[in-house]
Design a protein around this motif. Structure first.
Motif, short mmCIF file in Angstrom:
data_model
loop_
_atom_site.label_atom_id
_atom_site.label_comp_id
_atom_site.label_asym_id
_atom_site.label_seq_id
_atom_site.Cartn_x
_atom_site.Cartn_y
_atom_site.Cartn_z
N SER B 134 0.85 -1.20 0.00
CA SER B 134 0.00 0.00 0.00
C SER B 134 0.88 1.24 0.00
O SER B 134 2.09 1.17 0.20
CB SER B 134 -0.88 0.00 1.24
OG SER B 134 -0.12 0.38 2.36
N GLN B 135 0.25 2.39 -0.22
CA GLN B 135 0.99 3.66 -0.25
C GLN B 135 1.80 3.86 1.03
O GLN B 135 2.95 4.24 0.99
CB GLN B 135 -0.04 4.79 -0.43
CG GLN B 135 0.51 6.03 -1.04
CD GLN B 135 1.04 5.78 -2.44
OE1 GLN B 135 0.52 4.96 -3.17
NE2 GLN B 135 2.11 6.47 -2.79
N GLY B 136 1.15 3.59 2.17
CA GLY B 136 1.83 3.79 3.45
C GLY B 136 2.97 2.82 3.65
O GLY B 136 4.01 3.18 4.19
N GLN B 137 2.78 1.58 3.18
CA GLN B 137 3.85 0.61 3.32
C GLN B 137 5.05 0.95 2.44
O GLN B 137 6.19 0.78 2.83
CB GLN B 137 3.32 -0.79 2.96
CG GLN B 137 2.43 -1.36 4.05
CD GLN B 137 1.75 -2.64 3.60
OE1 GLN B 137 1.42 -2.81 2.43
NE2 GLN B 137 1.53 -3.55 4.53
N THR B 142 10.69 3.41 2.12
CA THR B 142 11.56 4.56 1.90
C THR B 142 12.20 5.03 3.20
O THR B 142 13.40 5.27 3.27
CB THR B 142 10.75 5.73 1.31
OG1 THR B 142 10.00 5.25 0.21
CG2 THR B 142 11.65 6.85 0.86
N LEU B 143 11.36 5.13 4.24
CA LEU B 143 11.84 5.67 5.51
C LEU B 143 12.81 4.72 6.21
O LEU B 143 13.62 5.15 7.03
CB LEU B 143 10.65 5.98 6.43
CG LEU B 143 9.82 7.18 5.98
CD1 LEU B 143 8.49 7.21 6.71
CD2 LEU B 143 10.58 8.48 6.22
N ALA B 144 12.74 3.43 5.87
CA ALA B 144 13.66 2.47 6.49
C ALA B 144 15.11 2.84 6.22
O ALA B 144 16.01 2.49 6.98
CB ALA B 144 13.38 1.07 5.96
N ARG B 145 15.32 3.60 5.14
CA ARG B 145 16.70 4.04 4.84
C ARG B 145 17.29 4.86 5.96
O ARG B 145 18.49 4.83 6.20
CB ARG B 145 16.70 4.90 3.57
CG ARG B 145 16.97 4.10 2.35
CD ARG B 145 17.18 5.00 1.18
NE ARG B 145 18.36 5.82 1.33
CZ ARG B 145 18.55 6.95 0.67
NH1 ARG B 145 17.65 7.39 -0.15
NH2 ARG B 145 19.65 7.64 0.85
N LEU B 146 16.43 5.62 6.66
CA LEU B 146 16.93 6.47 7.74
C LEU B 146 17.57 5.64 8.84
O LEU B 146 18.47 6.11 9.54
CB LEU B 146 15.79 7.32 8.32
CG LEU B 146 15.20 8.35 7.36
CD1 LEU B 146 14.05 9.08 8.01
CD2 LEU B 146 16.26 9.34 6.92
N LEU B 147 17.09 4.41 9.00
CA LEU B 147 17.64 3.55 10.05
C LEU B 147 19.06 3.11 9.74
O LEU B 147 19.83 2.80 10.64
CB LEU B 147 16.77 2.30 10.19
CG LEU B 147 15.48 2.45 10.97
CD1 LEU B 147 14.60 1.25 10.71
CD2 LEU B 147 15.79 2.55 12.45
N ALA B 162 0.75 9.81 4.05
CA ALA B 162 0.27 8.43 3.85
C ALA B 162 0.59 7.50 5.02
O ALA B 162 0.32 6.32 4.95
CB ALA B 162 0.81 7.81 2.56
N LEU B 163 1.16 8.03 6.11
CA LEU B 163 1.48 7.14 7.23
C LEU B 163 0.34 7.09 8.24
O LEU B 163 -0.35 8.08 8.45
CB LEU B 163 2.75 7.63 7.94
CG LEU B 163 4.05 7.52 7.15
CD1 LEU B 163 5.20 8.02 7.99
CD2 LEU B 163 4.30 6.09 6.70
N VAL B 168 3.67 7.26 12.25
CA VAL B 168 4.07 8.63 12.55
C VAL B 168 4.87 8.65 13.86
O VAL B 168 5.91 9.31 13.96
CB VAL B 168 2.83 9.56 12.66
CG1 VAL B 168 3.21 10.90 13.23
CG2 VAL B 168 2.20 9.74 11.29
N ARG B 169 4.39 7.87 14.87
CA ARG B 169 5.13 7.81 16.12
C ARG B 169 6.52 7.22 15.92
O ARG B 169 7.50 7.67 16.50
CB ARG B 169 4.35 6.97 17.15
CG ARG B 169 3.40 7.81 18.00
CD ARG B 169 3.01 7.08 19.28
NE ARG B 169 2.37 5.80 19.00
CZ ARG B 169 1.07 5.68 18.68
NH1 ARG B 169 0.31 6.75 18.60
NH2 ARG B 169 0.55 4.50 18.44
N LEU B 170 6.58 6.22 15.04
CA LEU B 170 7.85 5.57 14.73
C LEU B 170 8.85 6.57 14.15
O LEU B 170 10.01 6.65 14.56
CB LEU B 170 7.57 4.47 13.71
CG LEU B 170 8.42 3.22 13.71
CD1 LEU B 170 8.32 2.52 15.04
CD2 LEU B 170 7.93 2.29 12.59
#
Lengths: 219, 206
Positions: B134-137, B142-147, B162-163, B168-170
């Motif tokens: 899904s869009q949020g997934q 994408t955001l996993a790159r920050l980790l 889309a989160l 958002v808390r994560l």
């Protein structure tokens, strides 16, 4: 990094095989149309063969140029490539190599089979294949510059042919010329050397120009 | 510790001036939130800051040196996540993450990529092609790159679109941890975010 990009593009091509196959079938059909249209005049076909095969190869590799950067551009991967600490020309070289492996190599492998329709001798077939092997990577490398320049433009597909086809002319002349020279008994050495020179020059220059073109297109 | 500095930045799109005279100084542990209505040039500013576009006037300095002249060194210290996530439909989540972090200069092994996706709540979906997510997934991929990127400066364009609330808390947690470790963040968002223990610098574009 170079290998990451290469692997990724090959993986993507393997998952969307239709893109690869359309280019190859385009090549096969265009080359096969000429004997049907011109008729079974062996002498004429033998003379025409190198030119026809080369022009078809040019058009086929042109056909797939649009996809070289546009999908990466649309989903944002290209931005990430431009912001990579790795060298951009090297990334571009990886993409051009992947493009050649996916569209160029099948053409080279298919050419001897198609050449039989034109009653080419064994020697001529060999020279034709060798000239394509040297020439088609140049098409991918030069094409990359055109694809990068027309990125994100409306009607980019037509524009890219106008930009790139004139640059393909030397490759066409010497590629087709190699087969004619060898049939005429002159030997294909000179033509092959020139094709080799084109390949080396474009290997050095094209990735740099493509990298600059990409930066301009994305600004 | 490095600083990011913008001096008298002007952005011109076509013949319209989007903004001019934008100045800021971002220091280690700082978060700058760029605000403004749609079309005020937030994305254009972020693209300038990451070096994709160049300002019509003014300059951007990283640690006192112009980012243009730093080139690859700057890119190695910075991670930009734009509107477009850079997620390929035909690749799986894990392939997407591994390739995008390789582009950022980090060679990620299977195990670490797996852990990062797990952390982003994508456990069990690593091997699905991105087109079925899904869009949020996809945003989470994408955001996993920050980790895993390990860079000092993060430039995030609308990271929260889309989160869902848990994601958002994560992301807020990620931002807090990054700032605590002396990182710097420039971001745009229309949502209110609360970051504990950090001074949020707001840059208003009109």
């Amino acid at each position: 990094m170079f290998f990451w990009i290469l692997r990724r593009d090959l993986l993507l091509a393997a998952r969307r095989r239709s893109d690869v196959l359309t280019t190859l079938f385009f090549f096969i059909i265009v080359v096969s149309l000429f004997p049907l249209g011109v008729g079974p005049e062996m002498n004429m076909l033998r003379v025409m063969a190198p030119g026809v095969v080369w022009v078809a190869a040019l058009l086929a590799s042109m056909l797939s140029l649009g996809r070289m950067f546009s999908s990466d551009y649309l989903d944002g991967t290209l931005e990430q490539m431009l912001l990579s600490p790795q060298s951009l020309p090297l990334l571009v070289l990886g993409k051009a190599l992947a493009h050649w492996l996916v569209t160029g190599v099948p053409l080279v492998l298919m050419a001897p089979v198609l050449g039989i329709q034109y009653d080419l001798t064994g020697d001529a077939l060999l020279v034709l294949t060798a000239s394509l092997l040297l020439g088609t990577p140049v098409l991918s490398l030069i094409g990359a510059i055109g694809a990068a320049l027309t990125l994100g433009l409306r009607g980019g597909g037509v524009l890219v042919s106008l930009l790139v086809l004139p640059l393909y002319i030397p490759v066409l002349i010497f590629g087709a010329g190699a087969v004619e020279a060898s049939s005429a008994g002159l030997g294909a050495g000179a033509h092959m050397s020139l094709l080799g020179a084109f390949l080396l020059a474009s290997l050095v220059l094209a990735p740099w120009s493509t990298a600059v073109a990409l930066r301009i297109s994305l600004e | 510790m490095p600083t990011l500095e913008g001096i008298d930045l002007t952005c011109i799109r076509g013949d319209r001036k989007l903004f001019s005279g934008v100045n800021f100084l971002l220091e280690s542990g700082g978060l700058m939130q760029v605000q403004g209505p749609n079309g005020s040039g937030k994305t254009s500013l972020l693209r300038m800051l990451c070096g994709l576009a160049s300002p019509a006037e003014g300059e951007i300095r990283w640690d006192g040196t112009q980012i243009r002249s730093l080139g690859g060194d700057y890119f190695g210290a910075m991670t930009y996540l734009g509107h477009l996530g850079g997620v390929k439909d035909d690749l799986t989540a894990i392939e997407n993450l591994r390739i995008s972090s390789a582009l950022g200069g980090v060679d990620l092994d299977e195990r670490k990529a797996h852990d990062a996706l797990q952390h982003m709540g994508l456990g069990g979906r690593e091997l699905l092609p991105a087109k079925v997510l899904s869009q949020g997934q996809r945003r989470r991929v994408t955001l996993a790159r920050l980790l895993v990127c390990g860079t000092v400066l993060w430039i995030l364009d609308e990271p929260l679109t889309a989160l869902d609330t848990s994601a958002v808390r994560l992301v807020q947690g990620l931002i807090e941890r990054h700032l605590e470790h002396g990182g710097m963040i420039v971001m745009t968002t229309h949502q209110e975010i609360e970051i504990a223990g950090a001074a949020i610098q707001r840059l208003q574009l009109t």
